[in-house]
Design a protein around this motif. Structure first.
Motif, PDB file in Angstrom:
ATOM      1  N   PHE A   1      47.026  59.675  28.465  1.00 12.92           N
ATOM      2  CA  PHE A   1      46.724  58.807  29.604  1.00 12.92           C
ATOM      3  C   PHE A   1      47.760  57.682  29.713  1.00 12.92           C
ATOM      4  CE2 PHE A   1      43.444  55.469  31.202  1.00 12.92           C
ATOM      5  CZ  PHE A   1      43.751  55.718  32.528  1.00 12.92           C
ATOM      6  N   ARG A   2      48.072  57.035  28.596  1.00 17.73           N
ATOM      7  CA  ARG A   2      49.076  55.962  28.598  1.00 17.73           C
ATOM      8  C   ARG A   2      50.453  56.508  29.007  1.00 17.73           C
ATOM      9  NH1 ARG A   2      47.858  50.960  26.657  1.00 17.73           N
ATOM     10  NH2 ARG A   2      50.066  50.518  26.494  1.00 17.73           N
ATOM     11  N   ASP A   3      50.793  57.692  28.516  1.00 19.60           N
ATOM     12  CA  ASP A   3      52.079  58.302  28.876  1.00 19.60           C
ATOM     13  C   ASP A   3      52.162  58.569  30.377  1.00 19.60           C
ATOM     14  OD1 ASP A   3      52.870  58.215  26.236  1.00 19.60           O
ATOM     15  OD2 ASP A   3      52.484  60.352  25.864  1.00 19.60           O
ATOM     16  N   GLU A   4      51.066  59.083  30.961  1.00 14.05           N
ATOM     17  CA  GLU A   4      51.043  59.345  32.404  1.00 14.05           C
ATOM     18  C   GLU A   4      51.277  58.054  33.193  1.00 14.05           C
ATOM     19  OE1 GLU A   4      47.248  61.085  33.270  1.00 14.05           O
ATOM     20  OE2 GLU A   4      47.687  62.927  32.182  1.00 14.05           O
ATOM     21  N   MET A   5      50.595  56.995  32.804  1.00 13.30           N
ATOM     22  CA  MET A   5      50.723  55.715  33.519  1.00 13.30           C
ATOM     23  C   MET A   5      52.081  55.068  33.273  1.00 13.30           C
ATOM     24  SD  MET A   5      47.961  55.355  35.296  1.00 13.30           S
ATOM     25  CE  MET A   5      48.076  57.126  35.530  1.00 13.30           C
ATOM     26  N   SER A   6      52.617  55.223  32.060  1.00 14.43           N
ATOM     27  CA  SER A   6      53.927  54.621  31.781  1.00 14.43           C
ATOM     28  C   SER A   6      55.039  55.321  32.543  1.00 14.43           C
ATOM     29  CB  SER A   6      54.215  54.612  30.283  1.00 14.43           C
ATOM     30  OG  SER A   6      54.436  55.910  29.793  1.00 14.43           O
ATOM     31  N   ASP A   7      54.862  56.609  32.835  1.00 16.14           N
ATOM     32  CA  ASP A   7      55.846  57.320  33.660  1.00 16.14           C
ATOM     33  C   ASP A   7      55.919  56.713  35.059  1.00 16.14           C
ATOM     34  OD1 ASP A   7      56.479  59.059  31.621  1.00 16.14           O
ATOM     35  OD2 ASP A   7      55.272  60.718  32.399  1.00 16.14           O
ATOM     36  N   ILE A   8      54.798  56.189  35.542  1.00 12.06           N
ATOM     37  CA  ILE A   8      54.736  55.594  36.880  1.00 12.06           C
ATOM     38  C   ILE A   8      55.143  54.125  36.859  1.00 12.06           C
ATOM     39  CG2 ILE A   8      53.205  55.012  38.813  1.00 12.06           C
ATOM     40  CD1 ILE A   8      51.468  57.450  37.884  1.00 12.06           C
ATOM     41  N   TYR A   9      54.585  53.346  35.907  1.00  8.83           N
ATOM     42  CA  TYR A   9      54.727  51.885  35.931  1.00  8.83           C
ATOM     43  C   TYR A   9      55.587  51.311  34.818  1.00  8.83           C
ATOM     44  CZ  TYR A   9      50.858  52.471  39.136  1.00  8.83           C
ATOM     45  OH  TYR A   9      50.079  52.870  40.182  1.00  8.83           O
ATOM     46  N   GLY A  10      55.985  52.116  33.844  1.00 12.34           N
ATOM     47  CA  GLY A  10      56.753  51.621  32.709  1.00 12.34           C
ATOM     48  C   GLY A  10      55.826  51.095  31.614  1.00 12.34           C
ATOM     49  N   MET A  11      56.040  51.535  30.381  1.00 17.65           N
ATOM     50  CA  MET A  11      55.169  51.156  29.262  1.00 17.65           C
ATOM     51  C   MET A  11      55.105  49.643  29.074  1.00 17.65           C
ATOM     52  SD  MET A  11      53.090  52.240  26.940  1.00 17.65           S
ATOM     53  CE  MET A  11      53.385  53.946  26.549  1.00 17.65           C
ATOM     54  N   GLU A  12      56.208  48.960  29.304  1.00 16.86           N
ATOM     55  CA  GLU A  12      56.249  47.509  29.096  1.00 16.86           C
ATOM     56  C   GLU A  12      55.357  46.753  30.073  1.00 16.86           C
ATOM     57  OE1 GLU A  12      59.416  48.590  32.029  1.00 16.86           O
ATOM     58  OE2 GLU A  12      58.814  49.395  30.081  1.00 16.86           O
ATOM     59  N   ASN A  13      54.930  47.400  31.148  1.00 16.41           N
ATOM     60  CA  ASN A  13      54.088  46.746  32.154  1.00 16.41           C
ATOM     61  C   ASN A  13      52.594  47.013  31.970  1.00 16.41           C
ATOM     62  OD1 ASN A  13      56.272  45.658  33.657  1.00 16.41           O
ATOM     63  ND2 ASN A  13      56.671  47.697  34.438  1.00 16.41           N
ATOM     64  N   LEU A  14      52.221  47.860  31.004  1.00 16.19           N
ATOM     65  CA  LEU A  14      50.837  48.283  30.860  1.00 16.19           C
ATOM     66  C   LEU A  14      50.052  47.466  29.838  1.00 16.19           C
ATOM     67  CD1 LEU A  14      51.256  52.160  30.820  1.00 16.19           C
ATOM     68  CD2 LEU A  14      50.759  50.685  32.768  1.00 16.19           C
ATOM     69  N   ARG A  15      48.759  47.369  30.087  1.00 15.33           N
ATOM     70  CA  ARG A  15      47.795  46.795  29.150  1.00 15.33           C
ATOM     71  C   ARG A  15      46.587  47.712  29.131  1.00 15.33           C
ATOM     72  NH1 ARG A  15      51.646  44.726  27.825  1.00 15.33           N
ATOM     73  NH2 ARG A  15      52.175  42.550  27.789  1.00 15.33           N
TER      74      ARG A  15
END
Length: 69
Positions: free
Chosen positions: A24-38
């Protein structure tokens, strides 16, 4: 607390949530970048946990993409 993001339910039997939350985190980081996620886990039961991924900084554009709950 208001947390804006996308929520999913993960089953915790045999610790399966660690791999599936990672996907799930990988899917979202592909869209928004891992550094932007919480991430935030909540509503844990005997069988499941809800996990939400949102963005580090709020913007109107992201608010409309992710929604609010």
């Amino acid at each position: 607390m208001v947390f804006t993001g996308i929520s999913r339910v993960f089953f915790i039997k045999n610790n399966a949530q660690y791999e599936t939350i990672g996907v799930f985190r990988d899917e979202m980081s592909d869209i928004y970048g891992m550094e932007n996620l919480r991430g935030l886990g909540y509503n844990r039961t005997e069988d499941s946990i809800e996990y939400v991924i949102g963005l580090k900084e709020y913007t109107n554009e992201i608010y409309f993409c992710l929604g609010q709950f």
